[in-house]
Design an enzyme around this catalytic site. Structure first.
Site, short mmCIF file in Angstrom:
data_model
loop_
_atom_site.label_atom_id
_atom_site.label_comp_id
_atom_site.label_asym_id
_atom_site.label_seq_id
_atom_site.Cartn_x
_atom_site.Cartn_y
_atom_site.Cartn_z
N ASN A 1 0.62 -2.69 -2.02
CA ASN A 1 0.82 -3.64 -0.97
C ASN A 1 0.64 -2.60 0.32
OD1 ASN A 1 1.19 -5.60 -2.83
ND2 ASN A 1 2.32 -6.91 -1.72
N LYS B 1 3.58 -1.34 -7.25
CA LYS B 1 2.95 -2.72 -6.82
C LYS B 1 3.52 -2.52 -5.01
CE LYS B 1 1.37 -6.80 -6.17
NZ LYS B 1 1.76 -7.45 -5.02
C1 6PG Z 1 -1.12 -9.34 -4.17
C2 6PG Z 1 -0.66 -9.49 -2.90
C3 6PG Z 1 0.49 -10.46 -2.99
C4 6PG Z 1 0.81 -11.14 -1.54
C5 6PG Z 1 1.68 -10.10 -0.59
C6 6PG Z 1 1.35 -10.62 0.72
O1 6PG Z 1 -1.36 -8.09 -4.57
O2 6PG Z 1 -1.54 -10.36 -4.69
O3 6PG Z 1 -0.22 -8.29 -2.21
O4 6PG Z 1 1.34 -9.92 -3.63
O5 6PG Z 1 -0.21 -11.70 -0.93
O6 6PG Z 1 2.89 -10.52 -0.76
O7 6PG Z 1 2.18 -9.86 1.75
P1 6PG Z 1 2.60 -9.96 3.06
O8 6PG Z 1 2.87 -11.62 3.14
O9 6PG Z 1 3.55 -9.09 3.44
O10 6PG Z 1 1.09 -9.88 3.90
#
Ligand code: 6PG
Length: 467
Positions: free
Chosen positions: A187, A183
């Site tokens: 990201n 995961k």
């Molecule tokens: C997902 C997103 C989720 C979240 C992130 C945003 O896969 O659903 O990645 O995990 O929106 O944490 O990350 P940032 O705040 O670091 O941009």
């Protein structure tokens, strides 16, 4: 007592939505939250078809769930996870399963796995992607932990996950923190593609005078092509949205200082640690950091100007050129992230199957895209493929688009518009496809000033020279 299929701790939006998703699929689910209102409001959702119970009492919650218990935590990463675990521990029994569904740092998961395994409790770290809607109607889920224990979770997770061609976007990924690691890299890829889209938007807008309407049409048309992907799709929707207060495009009224919760940074940090080059992700993190220095940027803007290519008129094929370059960059970004997974899998003994990773990323998650099907096939053809760039089919497509990528990167340089991810991606590609690199000179320099020794290409051994 003791009949519920599953338990969820943390009834914020994600926890509540996932719980309701499970209940929709005929699983009985108990929810625990210290906030009495959240627990009570959950109970309002119960009816003949939805067997749901909300409580604020940890002991009662645990007793509701059938053994071996399956409990998922949906609380913020970090200390809250540890404190919830500590509050549940006195009531848990050997064989029970605790799943952390947050974006936890993989090293934290390793520690928790060791602590809980020592007590006979199975601990899973599971990345969940897809945001609030995903949780409610079908996320992509990335679990790691004990493979045998996964069987208790499998029917529930497969039922609630997103489906692509009838296949659920969840699978057992590997031991210990494999799920959180996958995961995390998901990201990292997300950061790089978001930045790639932002750079495309910027150059087309500032460099070629595209209006918001035109930009929206570009992204909408791309979403109906080989670039089809969730992030391109939402970009078209975002560009369309008008502000209720002013009637202007909302996106142009949003501050350009980006925030982040840290998963992209972790991806880069750990990539450096295990020597997995992911420059596109590094630059995406860097660009969010640069965006924070707004005041300094404003000052610097008045000190420096560039009037190289101020011609905003468009070549006829500009959209087609950018489309090819975007495709080229997108493949290279996934290639870096998936190569990191392949290296990490060896380093941490995760036993990842990248064909399965590509499969569960095809739906539900933020980086879902049509190209994931091609990646799945690439890994199906060669399980040991170290890098997607070495796949023959993909190489044919990339070769067709290489020229466009170079043209597009030149545009940014000529116009003085930052295209950090585009440029870093092209450099990565050029380095990766270079049979020889100038690092021989670096080795010589290291030996010159530090007697660090070098190897030769024409004979075996380790050498030092008095330069
Ligand atoms: C997902 C997103 C989720 C979240 C992130 C945003 O896969 O659903 O990645 O995990 O929106 O944490 O990350 P940032 O705040 O670091 O941009």
């Amino acid at each position: 007592m003791g009949n519920f299929d599953f338990g969820i701790v943390g009834l914020g939006v994600m926890g509540r939505n996932l719980l309701l998703n499970m209940a929709d699929h005929n699983f009985s689910v108990a929810g625990l939250d210290l906030d009495a209102e959240k627990a009570a409001s959950l109970e309002n959702e119960a009816d003949e078809k939805h067997e749901i119970k909300g409580t604020t009492d940890a002991k009662e919650f645990i007793q509701l769930i059938k053994k071996p218990r399956a409990i998922m935590l949906l609380v913020p990463a970090g200390k809250p996870v540890d404190s919830v675990i500590n509050s549940l521990l006195p009531h848990l029994e050997e064989g029970d399963i605790v799943v952390d569904g947050g974006n936890s740092y993989f090293e934290d998961t390793n520690r928790r796995v060791a602590d809980l395994n020592a007590k006979g409790i199975n601990y899973f770290g599971m990345g969940i992607s897809g945001g609030e809607k995903g949780a409610r109607f079908g996320p992509s889920m990335m679990p790691g932990g004990n493979e045998n224990a996964y069987e208790r979770l499998r029917p529930i997770f497969e039922a609630v996950a997103a489906k692509v061609d009838g296949e659920p976007c969840v699978t057992y990924l590997g031991r210990s923190s494999a799920g959180n690691y996958v995961k995390m890299v998901h990201n990292g890829i997300e950061y790089a593609i978001m930045q790639l889209i932002a750079e495309t938007y910027d150059v087309l807008k500032r460099g070629f005078n595209f209006s918001d309407n035109e930009l929206q049409e570009v992204f909408e048309s791309w979403n109906n092509s080989e670039l089809q992907s969730y992030l391109v799709e939402i970009t078209a929707a975002i560009l369309k949205k008008e502000d209720d207060l002013t009637g202007k495009r909302l996106v142009s009224l949003i501050s350009d200082t980006a925030k982040s919760k840290g998963t992209g940074k972790w991806t880069s940090q750990n990539a450096m640690e295990i020597q997995a080059p992911v420059p596109s992700i590094d630059l995406a993190v860097t660009m969010r950091d640069i965006s924070k220095y707004k005041e300094e940027r404003v000052k610097a803007a008045s000190l420096y100007s560039w009037d190289g290519d101020t011609n905003n008129s468009r070549q006829q094929n500009v959209v087609a050129l950018f489309k090819d370059a975007f495709y080229f960059a997108m493949i290279n970004i996934y290639a870096q992230g998936m190569a990191q997974l392949s290296i990490a899998s060896k380093e941490f003994d995760y036993g990842l199957n990248l064909e399965e990773v590509a499969k569960i990323w095809r739906g539900g998650c933020i980086i879902r895209a049509a190209v994931l099907e091609d990646f799945r096939n690439a890994y199906k053809n060669n399980k040991e493929l170290p890098n997607l760039l070495l796949d023959k089919d993909l190489s044919k497509r990339l070769n067709l688009k290489q020229r466009a990528m170079r043209e597009v990167v030149k545009t940014g340089i000529d116009k003085g518009i930052p295209m950090s991810v585009y440029s870093a991606t092209l450099s990565y590609f050029d380095a990766y496809r270079s049979a020889t690199l100038p690092t021989n000179l670096i080795q010589a320099q290291r030996d010159y000033f530090g007697a660090h020794k070098y190897e030769r290409i024409d004979r075996e051994g380790i050498f030092h020279t008095e330069w």
